[in-house]
Every structure is written in C-alpha cells, then in structure tokens.
Design a protein around this motif. Sequence first.
Motif, mmCIF file in Angstrom:
data_model
loop_
_atom_site.group_PDB
_atom_site.id
_atom_site.type_symbol
_atom_site.label_atom_id
_atom_site.label_comp_id
_atom_site.label_asym_id
_atom_site.label_seq_id
_atom_site.Cartn_x
_atom_site.Cartn_y
_atom_site.Cartn_z
ATOM 1 N N ALA A 211 4.266 0.724 2.079
ATOM 2 C CA ALA A 211 4.358 -0.246 3.164
ATOM 3 C C ALA A 211 4.088 -1.622 2.590
ATOM 4 C CB ALA A 211 3.340 0.070 4.260
ATOM 5 N N VAL A 212 4.833 -2.605 3.066
ATOM 6 C CA VAL A 212 4.563 -4.002 2.764
ATOM 7 C C VAL A 212 4.274 -4.661 4.106
ATOM 8 C CG1 VAL A 212 5.930 -4.064 0.655
ATOM 9 C CG2 VAL A 212 7.028 -4.624 2.797
ATOM 10 N N PHE A 213 3.215 -5.459 4.156
ATOM 11 C CA PHE A 213 2.833 -6.042 5.438
ATOM 12 C C PHE A 213 2.070 -7.342 5.235
ATOM 13 C CE2 PHE A 213 -0.542 -3.199 4.151
ATOM 14 C CZ PHE A 213 -1.716 -3.887 4.456
ATOM 15 N N VAL B 226 0.853 -1.192 0.000
ATOM 16 C CA VAL B 226 0.000 0.000 0.000
ATOM 17 C C VAL B 226 0.891 1.245 0.000
ATOM 18 C CG1 VAL B 226 -1.911 -1.138 1.238
ATOM 19 C CG2 VAL B 226 -0.210 0.164 2.523
ATOM 20 N N PRO B 227 0.419 2.351 -0.583
ATOM 21 C CA PRO B 227 1.189 3.599 -0.517
ATOM 22 C C PRO B 227 1.031 4.243 0.866
ATOM 23 C CG PRO B 227 -0.880 3.965 -1.674
ATOM 24 C CD PRO B 227 -0.813 2.496 -1.358
ATOM 25 N N VAL B 228 2.084 4.931 1.323
ATOM 26 C CA VAL B 228 2.018 5.677 2.586
ATOM 27 C C VAL B 228 2.664 7.042 2.378
ATOM 28 C CG1 VAL B 228 1.930 3.664 4.099
ATOM 29 C CG2 VAL B 228 4.139 4.617 3.491
ATOM 30 N N ALA B 229 2.118 8.048 3.041
ATOM 31 C CA ALA B 229 2.635 9.409 2.885
ATOM 32 C C ALA B 229 3.979 9.587 3.585
ATOM 33 C CB ALA B 229 1.621 10.414 3.416
ATOM 34 N N ASP B 230 4.050 9.211 4.834
ATOM 35 C CA ASP B 230 5.264 9.374 5.634
ATOM 36 C C ASP B 230 5.427 8.129 6.499
ATOM 37 O OD1 ASP B 230 7.227 9.971 7.525
ATOM 38 O OD2 ASP B 230 6.545 12.028 7.813
ATOM 39 N N PRO B 231 6.422 7.303 6.207
ATOM 40 C CA PRO B 231 6.535 6.037 6.934
ATOM 41 C C PRO B 231 6.782 6.188 8.431
ATOM 42 C CG PRO B 231 8.433 6.368 5.503
ATOM 43 C CD PRO B 231 7.464 7.452 5.201
ATOM 44 N N LYS B 232 7.255 7.352 8.870
ATOM 45 C CA LYS B 232 7.505 7.552 10.308
ATOM 46 C C LYS B 232 6.266 8.034 11.052
ATOM 47 C CE LYS B 232 12.270 8.279 9.560
ATOM 48 N NZ LYS B 232 13.477 8.134 10.063
ATOM 49 N N THR C 54 2.817 7.627 9.538
ATOM 50 C CA THR C 54 1.595 6.999 9.038
ATOM 51 C C THR C 54 1.191 5.806 9.893
ATOM 52 O OG1 THR C 54 2.092 7.657 6.774
ATOM 53 C CG2 THR C 54 0.537 5.853 7.047
ATOM 54 N N THR C 55 -0.085 5.753 10.242
ATOM 55 C CA THR C 55 -0.660 4.536 10.802
ATOM 56 C C THR C 55 -1.681 4.044 9.779
ATOM 57 O OG1 THR C 55 -2.324 5.794 12.017
ATOM 58 C CG2 THR C 55 -0.344 5.196 13.223
ATOM 59 N N LEU C 56 -1.723 2.775 9.562
ATOM 60 C CA LEU C 56 -2.657 2.225 8.587
ATOM 61 C C LEU C 56 -4.016 2.018 9.229
ATOM 62 C CD1 LEU C 56 -0.352 -0.363 6.778
ATOM 63 C CD2 LEU C 56 -0.888 1.979 6.111
ATOM 64 N N PRO C 57 -5.104 2.187 8.453
ATOM 65 C CA PRO C 57 -6.450 1.992 9.002
ATOM 66 C C PRO C 57 -6.622 0.549 9.461
ATOM 67 C CG PRO C 57 -6.524 2.222 6.607
ATOM 68 C CD PRO C 57 -5.114 2.500 7.025
ATOM 69 N N TYR C 58 -7.071 0.381 10.693
ATOM 70 C CA TYR C 58 -7.098 -0.939 11.314
ATOM 71 C C TYR C 58 -8.509 -1.308 11.736
ATOM 72 C CZ TYR C 58 -5.073 -4.838 13.922
ATOM 73 O OH TYR C 58 -4.723 -6.080 14.359
#
Length: 158
Positions: free
Chosen positions: A138-140, A87-93, A95-99
């Motif tokens: 992000a890869v998860f 998924v794309p992320v704006a700022d890896p430090k 960003t929290t992904l919708p959970y």
Amino acid sequence: MQFLRIGLALATLAVAAPAFADATVNVKLGDKNGDMNADAKMGMGMPANMSMAMMKILIDKKVVPAGKVTFDVTNTSKAAVHEMIVVPVADPKKTTLPYISNENRVDEDAAGHLGEVSELDPGKSGSLTLDLKPGFYAVFCNIPDHFMNGMWATIKVQ
C-alpha cells in the motif's frame, strides 16, 4: 555469420533485460483544492464509494517486477502538503491498516513502514527507492485525515 551471432546475442539481451531492469512508478498526490471531510471513512479495506474521495494517490503502474522499485512522487495539490509512505499488505481487498483514531492517521510502525517521501509542499517532488519482494504493498499519505479521505493505492510486486 557474424551478423547472425550479433543479432542472436542482442535478441537474447532484449528478452533478458526486463529481469534486470529497475522499475519506476510515477506517483501523483492530489486533492480537490485541499478540501477534505473530517468524517470520511475511505481508508483501505473500508466499503466506500471512492469516486466521492476528496483526496487521491494516482500510480501509473499497478504491477511491477520484484527488485529495486523507485517511486517518483509529485504533489499536484495547489494548497495541501502531502507525503507518500509504503507498507506491505497481505490482501489489498481485505486488509485494513492499523489506525490511530485520536491522531487521524495510520500507525506506520504497526503497519510495517518500509520508507517514505516526507512532506511535500504543493508542486514539489521527491523519490524513494526500495528493494521489494513479491507481494502487495500500500502507498498512502499519512498527513492527519488524508488516508481516510481516500489517499491510498495498492501495487503488486511479482
């Protein structure tokens, strides 16, 4: 003179080649014997001691050129099924992904799911090729509880 022209042409191609080359990222999905902590809070953007993570995604490149990127994925676990989603992320430090808490997984659609290597049994491999633009991704693993047990990584495309 002919050798000079050939040498110059080869040198030009060698410098230009990386711009046309596709990138391959080797990904290893793993865990500590399939163990996980149901209460772990080690998802992306959460303050956590990641050295305590029971699960992990290891990528061999943190930065790749924009364009076609192939993720060669291997599940190194001895017991657990894993997958890899991008998924794309704006700022890896930050960003929290919708959970989705009651499902113990990331909301893939809300996160902007670009593709995945679906459930891999232990020891199995798969691959995914995406045309990625510059930015962070992000890869998860989104098997329930795996993301919160530290199964994520980020990559920069430039």
